[in-house]
Motif scaffolding. Structure first.
Motif: not given
Length: 109
Positions: A94-101
């Motif tokens: 989730i942290v990686i996905a938020i960073g990508m967003l």
């Protein structure tokens, strides 16, 4: 097992009836799998993020099925709570996905 506990709630030990927890988890996993397969060109970082979330979620679903609705939490976070490896995988994804967003949002400005 000493130093471990069985958690029958959702994240942050939110207590709901076991069938509701299974339904929430399965809907979330199906949505993540759909998102994964619906992307024509999924970059490596997105694939990693979704893989971590789906893998951790599937592990927790299996754990709940084998432990009569609970997951085994075996790592203690100080005096706060216990966690398990799937929780870490989900959170990391989730942290990686938020960073990508956030990165995508910043690049579009």
């Amino acid at each position: 097992t000493p130093g471990s506990t069985t958690n029958f709630g959702l994240a942050f030990n939110i207590m709901l009836p076991i069938p509701v927890i299974f339904a929430v988890m399965l809907v979330f996993l199906v949505a993540m799998i759909y998102l994964f397969y619906s992307q024509k060109k999924l970059g490596t970082i997105w694939a990693l993020a979704l893989g971590l979330v789906v893998g951790g979620g599937a592990s927790n679903v299996l754990d709940r099925a084998l432990l009569s609705g609970g997951v085994s939490d075996y790592w203690r976070l100080g005096n706060l709570s216990f966690i398990n490896l799937p929780d870490i995988l989900i959170t990391t994804g989730i942290v990686i996905a938020i960073g990508m967003l956030m990165r995508t949002s910043w690049n579009q400005k």
